[in-house]
Each structure stands twice: as structure tokens, then as C-alpha cells.
Design a protein around this motif. Structure first.
Motif, PDB file in Angstrom:
ATOM      1  N   VAL B 243       9.791  11.351 -15.620  1.00  0.00           N
ATOM      2  CA  VAL B 243      11.103  10.944 -15.124  1.00  0.00           C
ATOM      3  C   VAL B 243      11.134  10.967 -13.603  1.00  0.00           C
ATOM      4  CG1 VAL B 243      13.557  11.480 -15.138  1.00  0.00           C
ATOM      5  CG2 VAL B 243      12.205  11.827 -17.197  1.00  0.00           C
ATOM      6  N   ILE B 244      11.613   9.883 -13.014  1.00  0.00           N
ATOM      7  CA  ILE B 244      11.806   9.804 -11.562  1.00  0.00           C
ATOM      8  C   ILE B 244      13.292   9.549 -11.346  1.00  0.00           C
ATOM      9  CG2 ILE B 244      11.134   8.648  -9.440  1.00  0.00           C
ATOM     10  CD1 ILE B 244       8.704   7.562 -10.976  1.00  0.00           C
ATOM     11  N   THR B 245      13.937  10.401 -10.558  1.00  0.00           N
ATOM     12  CA  THR B 245      15.361  10.175 -10.295  1.00  0.00           C
ATOM     13  C   THR B 245      15.511   9.127  -9.197  1.00  0.00           C
ATOM     14  OG1 THR B 245      15.433  11.867  -8.592  1.00  0.00           O
ATOM     15  CG2 THR B 245      15.883  12.572 -10.847  1.00  0.00           C
ATOM     16  N   ALA B 246      16.728   8.583  -9.095  1.00  0.00           N
ATOM     17  CA  ALA B 246      16.976   7.535  -8.098  1.00  0.00           C
ATOM     18  C   ALA B 246      16.733   8.062  -6.688  1.00  0.00           C
ATOM     19  CB  ALA B 246      18.405   7.015  -8.245  1.00  0.00           C
ATOM     20  N   ASP B 291      12.452   6.987 -16.840  1.00  0.00           N
ATOM     21  CA  ASP B 291      11.239   7.460 -17.507  1.00  0.00           C
ATOM     22  C   ASP B 291      10.367   6.270 -17.900  1.00  0.00           C
ATOM     23  OD1 ASP B 291      12.760   6.409 -19.456  1.00  0.00           O
ATOM     24  OD2 ASP B 291      12.642   8.092 -20.829  1.00  0.00           O
ATOM     25  N   ASN B 292       9.272   6.568 -18.580  1.00  0.00           N
ATOM     26  CA  ASN B 292       8.323   5.510 -18.901  1.00  0.00           C
ATOM     27  C   ASN B 292       8.917   4.468 -19.823  1.00  0.00           C
ATOM     28  OD1 ASN B 292       5.873   5.163 -17.775  1.00  0.00           O
ATOM     29  ND2 ASN B 292       4.713   5.904 -19.521  1.00  0.00           N
ATOM     30  N   LEU B 293       9.781   4.912 -20.726  1.00  0.00           N
ATOM     31  CA  LEU B 293      10.399   3.968 -21.657  1.00  0.00           C
ATOM     32  C   LEU B 293      11.302   2.995 -20.902  1.00  0.00           C
ATOM     33  CD1 LEU B 293      10.311   3.649 -24.734  1.00  0.00           C
ATOM     34  CD2 LEU B 293      12.477   4.852 -24.830  1.00  0.00           C
ATOM     35  N   ALA B 294      12.025   3.510 -19.898  1.00  0.00           N
ATOM     36  CA  ALA B 294      12.901   2.647 -19.099  1.00  0.00           C
ATOM     37  C   ALA B 294      12.088   1.581 -18.387  1.00  0.00           C
ATOM     38  CB  ALA B 294      13.672   3.489 -18.087  1.00  0.00           C
ATOM     39  N   ARG B 295      10.887   1.979 -17.904  1.00  0.00           N
ATOM     40  CA  ARG B 295      10.037   0.993 -17.215  1.00  0.00           C
ATOM     41  C   ARG B 295       9.601  -0.098 -18.180  1.00  0.00           C
ATOM     42  NH1 ARG B 295       6.885   5.956 -15.171  1.00  0.00           N
ATOM     43  NH2 ARG B 295       8.718   6.908 -14.277  1.00  0.00           N
ATOM     44  N   TYR B 296       9.359   0.301 -19.426  1.00  0.00           N
ATOM     45  CA  TYR B 296       8.989  -0.686 -20.442  1.00  0.00           C
ATOM     46  C   TYR B 296      10.121  -1.679 -20.657  1.00  0.00           C
ATOM     47  CZ  TYR B 296       8.889  -2.360 -25.285  1.00  0.00           C
ATOM     48  OH  TYR B 296       8.985  -3.124 -26.404  1.00  0.00           O
TER      49      TYR B 296
END
Lengths: 170, 430
Positions: B243-246, B291-296
Motif C-alpha cells: 500500500v502506498i498512500t497519496a 495497493d497492488n489490486l488498485a494498480r491492476y
């Protein structure tokens, strides 16, 4: 010089009033606004731009070799204000004898690898950088390849290459 | 058990000794507030070298991990294994001669790199490009984006354990290669853009191929979404990972789809529209999770938006010239070269000297490439060669963030995280 757009005019006025002595030059070419700032105050100017004008996003940093006797190296910070959707370039210069600039990693952590790259390619040192190692080339390499005097074909023998067989020396 | 030995003493490099020592030392110095426990009876602490030839690091990325069992305590990335010094080469080439090198930078979407260089030089030398060429460039860039995202989709899902997706996305990429073959004459490293326009016109046949391809891709993407979006294994493997926050993303300079997955809608196509992006209708997909799913999700939606853009371009593309008709600013057409003396001389002059921007000017132009913001900063000294050409490569910035993300993750997630951030080493290493 063509007239600056309104946003940049206000910005330049604000920076100039805060640092009257240190903004040396403002250039405007094809929509890119570039401030040339005195080396002594560069850290303060950048902090001011971040805190007062919301330039929160560090896009890129360009180092260049001017190949002049005075102020040989220059560094251009490319920063973005997401709030006003504007880009700004801030340039500063340093001498060949003492190529040292203050680090901006404390302002934008994103500058970390960019400063390492500038150190790697030009030998510009950044004081107080947390981890100033070469970025691309190995530490064993002793030249700065993007300086103008470095030959395009490289320097033979400057890098140790892997041996082809376990016993061979070359 | 030699658990208490320092890392520097443990690593006994055979090669680039000073480099390895400093790298190991840096791993030791990071987060000096954390005390490394002196006694380690089970021997769970270890240093793991991953790469540079590891298949899951997507190229020649070397990751140095300090592990406690399966948890990553500290890490260091070592880049530069693909460093070819293209910025030095650029200073010794004319602007046009440098273009084939940009193909080899981000080799997954070469068309976008060509366009980025051409736009920067055109901005510097103040060259206006005909409308048809701009639309062809836009179609090419969007196809390059789709092509790059297709490879990312296949490879990332393969990193998380599924093999068959890779074959399916590669079947679609193959069609894109066929399109580029017909359009540019090359399948992979296209070099189709020219300063002042494009190399050759898009025939009706090519435009028909592109149209068929995007229609087909739409239904393919829907099929993939059905397969992946609710897939338990894929979902659990990526949900909440890395997870990377804004705030983090902004301060660490993340760019591209990974930045948009944290909720920041920064897209150069909207921020500073180039080509004809202000004439077409499209959205910038964002997610908030980071997170990685959001990037997907973001990348899948970006492919759908790219299809939308291509479709609109195909409707709007006008007929007309594809290159500036000015011998000082662009190559003359081949007809002129073969049948007139002036044309031949101009062609020779363009190859020998090329475009000469005014002396002492500098400017920056960036585009939204598939990996993020790809920009060229060029300083001109008035000759046909750039005095200094700096490439702002998106992958380098994204890798820098990876170093911060990896801490505290499981070692098995490393490959998924690298896959999710989608770096290309040719681009990062320059």
C-alpha cells in the motif's frame, strides 16, 4: 522577452520580494518558466516554493556541464504544483573546483536518486545527502562520464570485467 | 553460527569490490535506529540477493534484501546493469539519429518514446506538425500503451501464479505487432515518428486493422475481467499488498498508473495536453486504495480508455500531409528525393546536420507514456546536436518508491510488487 502568464508573474514577484538579491534571471521559452537562483540561497528558495506556493511534486532534476571556466555545472529542478496545475524550473550553478550543492532530499524525498544520478554522471556532490552513492555505475569507477571531457568511447581498463574462465586473468 | 557478524564482513565479493562493499554498508546503515539483534539462535536472519538475472525482476534489477524469516526488514535496489549511457550518445548524434535509441529505452512501448523525443525537439525548434501526423502519432502512442499494459497484465498475473493469461495477452500483442509492421515497417522497435511528422502515411488497410483490433480487444478485456476480478487467488494475492498512500506517492515522486491508483489524478494528457488530446473525450481512471489490486484496476481501465481514444482518432483523422513541407525542418518526401536535385540535397542536409534549434535555448516536454511521465529536457547550442539531453524516465522514479514499499513485506510478495509497479529496466537504467 514575451510577457509571462499571470500565474507566473505573481509567482516571480513573490519569490523576488522574498529573495530580492538571489533571483538572478527569469527566462521564458515556449511556455517553460525558468528561474536562475544564486547557489547560496537555493535551499531556502526551494523550501519557500514548496511551503508557500505548494510545489509539492518533484518531477525531475537535470544536471548539466556548461564547460565554462566559471560556474561550470548547473542543476535544474523540475517541480510541479498540483494545486495550480503548473510546472516550474529552478536552476542553480556551482563551480568546478567545489561542485557542491545543498541536498533537497529533506524537502522532496523523491530527489534522492536524482541527486545520486547527478553525482554519478557529473561528480556534483550534495551536502547532507543521506546516501550519496553512485546510482548506475559501480563505485570502483573513478570518472564522471557525462562531463564533456570524458571520451565517447570510454576509457579502456577503467572497469574490471568478469573473467571468462575461473583460471584466466582477463 | 556466525549470526552476529556484520553484513559487510559476510559479503565477500569477487567483483566490483568497492561497489559491493558500499552497497552492503548502505543496507546496514539504513534505519540506524533499529538495532539488529546480536543473538540469533535459529539463524532466521539472512541477506538475500535477488537478481540481476532473476526472471521475476522484469529485466536486470538487483534487489538486496535483509530478511527475518520471511519478512523483509531492509532492502536496497541496485540499478544500472543495463546502463548504456544514452544521454552521452545523444550529445554526439543529431536529433533524428538519436531516435532509434529511444526505441531501446522503454522497449515495451517504443512508439511513445519516439513521439516524446519528437515533441520535445519540435517544441525546442518551434515546428508545427500537420494534423494528420498528430492523429497518427496519437493512435500509435495509445496502441503502444495497450501493448505495454498487455505485457504487464500477462507478466504480473504470471508473477502471482497464473500462467494462461500470459499466452492470451501475448496473442493480442501479436496483433499490435502486425499493425506496427504494416504502419511503420517494423514490428518491435518502430522508429516511425520523424521530427516534423511521421515517416509514412497510414493506409486505409492499417486503419481497418486497428479498428478491428480495438473492437476485438474490448470483448477480450471483458473476458479477462470476468476471469480475474473475482478470482479468489488473484484477489487475495494482491489485495492490501504494497500500500502506498497519496502523501507518500507525492513526496516520493511516484508517477503513472501507480500514482493514479493512490487517488491522485495526475495525467500529463490532462495536465498539459499535447498532440490532440484536448480534442478527444476520455477519463483518467483513479482508485483510492493504493495497493497492488488498485494498480491492476487502474491499468485495465486505462486500456479501455485507450481504446476509446483510438476509436475517436479513427473517426476524426483528417486527410492531408504527414510531414512539414519545409526542407529546413523535416525530411522531404521520398518522391522529391528521387526526382529532384533540391530534394536530394535537402535529404542529405537533414541527415548530415538535421534540425538546428536556436542557440542557448532549453525546454522540457513530457508525455504520458505507459509507465508514467516520460520527458525530455533539451539544451541547445544552435547546432544539430543537443548540448545536453536529459531523459526523465518514469521507471526510475517508480523504482525509487519500491525501495520504500518493500520494507515490512513478505519476501514472496517482492515479485508481485515489482510486477505491480511495472518498471522497465531499459528505461530506468538509460
Amino acid at each position: 522577452m514575451t510577457q509571462l502568464p499571470e500565474f507566473y508573474q505573481e509567482l516571480v514577484t513573490s519569490v523576488k520580494s522574498a529573495f530580492p538579491e538571489n533571483v538572478i534571471e527569469v527566462t521564458f521559452y515556449q511556455g517553460d518558466v525558468l528561474l536562475l537562483v544564486n547557489q547560496d540561497q537555493i535551499h531556502e528558495v526551494l523550501t519557500f516554493l514548496k511551503n508557500e506556493h505548494r510545489f509539492l511534486y518533484f518531477c525531475d532534476m537535470v544536471a548539466a556541464d556548461r564547460f565554462t571556466s566559471e560556474d561550470r555545472f548547473e542543476v535544474i529542478y523540475n517541480i510541479i504544483s498540483l494545486k495550480s496545475q503548473k510546472r516550474l524550473f529552478v536552476k542553480t550553478r556551482c563551480s568546478e573546483e567545489n561542485p557542491t550543492l545543498p541536498t533537497v532530499v529533506d524537502i522532496w524525498p523523491a530527489a534522492n536518486w536524482h541527486e545520486r544520478e547527478a553525482y554519478d554522471m557529473f561528480g556534483i556532490r550534495f551536502s547532507n545527502h543521506p546516501d550519496l552513492r553512485r546510482l548506475f555505475l559501480p563505485e570502483d569507477f573513478e570518472y564522471y562520464p557525462l562531463r564533456k571531457e570524458f571520451p565517447l568511447l570510454g576509457i579502456p581498463g577503467s572497469l574490471q570485467l568478469p573473467t571468462t574462465t575461473p583460471d584466466s586473468k582477463v | 553460527m556466525q549470526a552476529s557478524t556484520k553484513i559487510v564482513e559476510k559479503g565477500q565479493p569477487l567483483f566490483f569490490k568497492e561497489h559491493q562493499d558500499k552497497l552492503y554498508k548502505s543496507l546496514e546503515d539504513k534505519h540506524t535506529t533499529i538495532e539488529v539483534s546480536e543473538d540469533d539462535p535459529l539463524g532466521t536472519r539472512m541477506i538475500l540477493n535477488m537478481g540481476p538475472q532473476h526472471p521475476a525482476t522484469h529485466g536486470v534489477l538487483r534487489v538486496l534484501l535483509e530478511l527475518d524469516g520471511e519478512i523483509i526488514i531492509k532492502n536496497r535496489l541496485d540499478v544500472g546493469y543495463l546502463h548504456r549511457g544514452v544521454e552521452k550518445i545523444a550529445e554526439n548524434k543529431t536529433y533524428q539519429e538519436f531516435m532509434p535509441y529511444t526505441d531501446r529505452m522503454d522497449y515495451l512501448s517504443p512508439y511513445a518514446s519516439n513521439v516524446a523525443l519528437c515533441l520535445a525537439v519540435e517544441k525546442l525548434a518551434n515546428i508545427e506538425v500537420p494534423e494528420r501526423a498528430q492523429y497518427i502519432r496519437m493512435i500509435g502512442s495509445e496502441l503502444a500503451r495497450i501493448s505495454s499494459h498487455l505485457l504487464w497484465l500477462g507478466a504480473m498475473i504470471m508473477d502471482s501464479g497464473a500462467i494462461s493469461m500470459f499466452i492470451w495477452t501475448f496473442r493480442e500483442r501479436e496483433t499490435i505487432y502486425d499493425i506496427f509492421d504494416k504502419l511503420a515497417g517494423h514490428r518491435f522497435t518502430v522508429s516511425h515518428s520523424r521530427i516534423g511528422g511521421v515517416a509514412n502515411d497510414a493506409s486505409d488497410e492499417v486503419l481497418k486493422m486497428i479498428k478491428d483490433f480495438v473492437v476485438n480487444l474490448k470483448s477480450e478485456i471483458n473476458g479477462w475481467k470476468k476471469l480475474m476480478n473475482k478470482n479468489r487467488i488473484f484477489f487475495d494475492r494482491n489485495n492490501g499488498i504494497g500500500v502506498i498512500t497519496a502523501d507518500q506517492a507525492i513526496s516520493l515522486g511516484l508517477t503513472g498508473a501507480s500514482l493514479r491508483a493512490t487517488g491522485i489524478a495526475y495525467d500529463v494528457r490532462k495536465f498539459a495536453p499535447y498532440l490532440k488530446y484536448d480534442q478527444v473525450d476520455f477519463e483518467v481512471p483513479t482508485r483510492l486504495e493504493g495497493d497492488n489490486l488498485a494498480r491492476y484496476y487502474v491499468r485495465i481501465e486505462e486500456m479501455e480508455q485507450a481504446i476509446r481514444i483510438v476509436e475517436q482518432c479513427l473517426e476524426k483523422i483528417p486527410s492531408g500531409p504527414i510531414r512539414v513541407n519545409n526542407a529546413k525542418k523535416a525530411y522531404p518526401s521520398k518522391d522529391e528525393v528521387y526526382y529532384s536535385m533540391e530534394g536530394l540535397i535537402h535529404d542529405f542536409m537533414m541527415t548530415d546536420t538535421g534540425v538546428c534549434p536556436p542557440a542557448g535555448v532549453e525546454c522540457f516536454h513530457s508525455i504520458e507514456a505507459s509507465k508514467g511521465e516520460l520527458g525530455y529536457y533539451i539544451q541547445s547550442d544552435g547546432t544539430g546536436h543537443p548540448w545536453r539531453l536529459k531523459i526523465k524516465s518514469p521507471s526510475l522514479g517508480n523504482l525509487q518508491v519500491l525501495e520504500h514499499v518493500l520494507d515490512g513485506q513478505m519476501v514472496a510478495d517482492t515479485v508481485v510488487l515489482i510486477g505491480g509497479l511495472d518498471p522497465v529496466m531499459g528505461d530506468a537504467d538509460k
